[in-house]
Design an enzyme around this catalytic site. Structure first.
Site, short mmCIF file in Angstrom:
data_model
loop_
_atom_site.label_atom_id
_atom_site.label_comp_id
_atom_site.label_asym_id
_atom_site.label_seq_id
_atom_site.Cartn_x
_atom_site.Cartn_y
_atom_site.Cartn_z
CG MET A 1 44.52 38.62 43.29
SD MET A 1 42.84 39.23 42.54
CE MET A 1 42.30 40.48 43.67
CG ASP B 1 35.36 39.19 41.93
OD1 ASP B 1 36.42 38.77 41.70
OD2 ASP B 1 35.06 40.38 41.38
CG MET C 1 38.95 35.89 45.62
SD MET C 1 38.74 37.44 45.74
CE MET C 1 37.04 37.64 44.78
CG MET D 1 34.75 37.78 47.77
SD MET D 1 34.92 39.31 48.30
CE MET D 1 35.60 39.92 46.60
CG HIS E 1 38.51 35.57 41.45
ND1 HIS E 1 39.27 36.77 41.74
CD2 HIS E 1 39.55 35.03 42.06
CE1 HIS E 1 40.23 36.91 42.45
NE2 HIS E 1 40.29 35.70 42.81
CB SER F 1 34.52 42.71 38.74
OG SER F 1 34.00 42.15 39.67
CG ASP G 1 40.35 41.21 40.12
OD1 ASP G 1 39.95 42.59 40.12
OD2 ASP G 1 39.83 40.34 40.49
CG HIS H 1 36.22 38.58 37.29
ND1 HIS H 1 37.24 37.74 36.71
CD2 HIS H 1 36.45 38.88 38.74
CE1 HIS H 1 38.00 37.70 38.16
NE2 HIS H 1 37.46 38.06 39.04
#
Length: 231
Positions: A147, A45, A78, A47, A76, A18, A185, A43
């Site tokens: 998660m 992330d 979020m 957000m 991913h 990540s 994760d 990966h």
């Protein structure tokens, strides 16, 4: 020039570093290090400061990373409104788009849109959300992301109470006879990796334990692989 890397496809367990924990000042270099060390995918992330209390990467980072690595880029999301971002991340070069079951209001429609963009579709599920929420959508998925911390920040401690849930998700996937990946994760390191693998996970997202390791990126990935492989 991108150098050849060891083909990780023969490994039973896949590692997905990540970049949330990478050094942003040398992000391309750190992605390349992971690739050369045999990582399976990268990966990313994303957000939005609403679905989770943090702000991170946008499509521009994915677009910048795309020519830097030949590894698949999984995004991913979020975020509160994932549908608004699917096209932008697909165009930027993402290979897999992962949305949260808790954040996608019309999950089937969202998954169908991801597929229509020619991308792999994943659904993430938070620690407090029961696996039953995946049953209706599971046949359409390429990946489930369980998660093992509450999303929003890197460096959190693994929640051991998620292990029974991972086993339940593995049972659902196996009952379908599906090739869907089961990814985890949060707090994944050489100590927790064997636990999630024993519970049925086959893809491990790791940030701090790779990019924050005193062994360096390559050493950390090797150690994680050794600890994660089933006996």
């Amino acid at each position: 020039m991108i150098q050849p890397y060891a083909d990780p496809t023969a490994a039973t367990i896949k590692i997905a570093p990540s970049i949330l924990s990478a050094d942003a000042a040398r992000l391309g270099e750190q992605v390349a290090e992971a690739e050369h060390a045999g990582a399976d995918r990268i990966h990313v992330d994303v957000m939005d400061g609403h679905f989770v209390p943090n702000l991170t990467f946008g499509p521009g980072i994915v677009k910048w990373l795309r020519p830097v690595t030949r590894l698949p880029l999984e995004v991913h999301l979020m975020v509160e409104r994932p549908d608004d971002l699917l096209d932008a991340f697909a165009e930027a070069g993402a290979d897999t788009l992962i949305v949260h079951v808790e954040g996608a209001v019309h999950l089937n429609r969202t998954v169908q849109r991801i597929k229509s963009l020619g991308k792999k579709a994943g659904v993430a599920i938070n620690p407090a959300t029961p696996p039953v929420m995946l049953e209706e959508i599971l046949p359409d998925l390429d990946l489930v992301l369980a998660m093992t911390v509450n999303p929003g920040f890197g460096g959190q401690s693994f929640l051991h109470g998620t292990l029974p849930k991972i086993r339940k998700i593995r049972s659902l996937i196996d009952a379908l006879g599906s090739a869907c990946d089961l990814e985890v994760d949060g707090g994944i390191d050489p100590e927790t990796a064997p636990l999630v693998v024993a519970a049925g996970a086959r893809v491990l997202v790791a940030g701090t334990s790779i990019y924050g390791s005193s062994e360096g990126v390559a050493g950390a990935i090797r150690r994680l692989n050794v600890r994660a492989e089933p006996a």
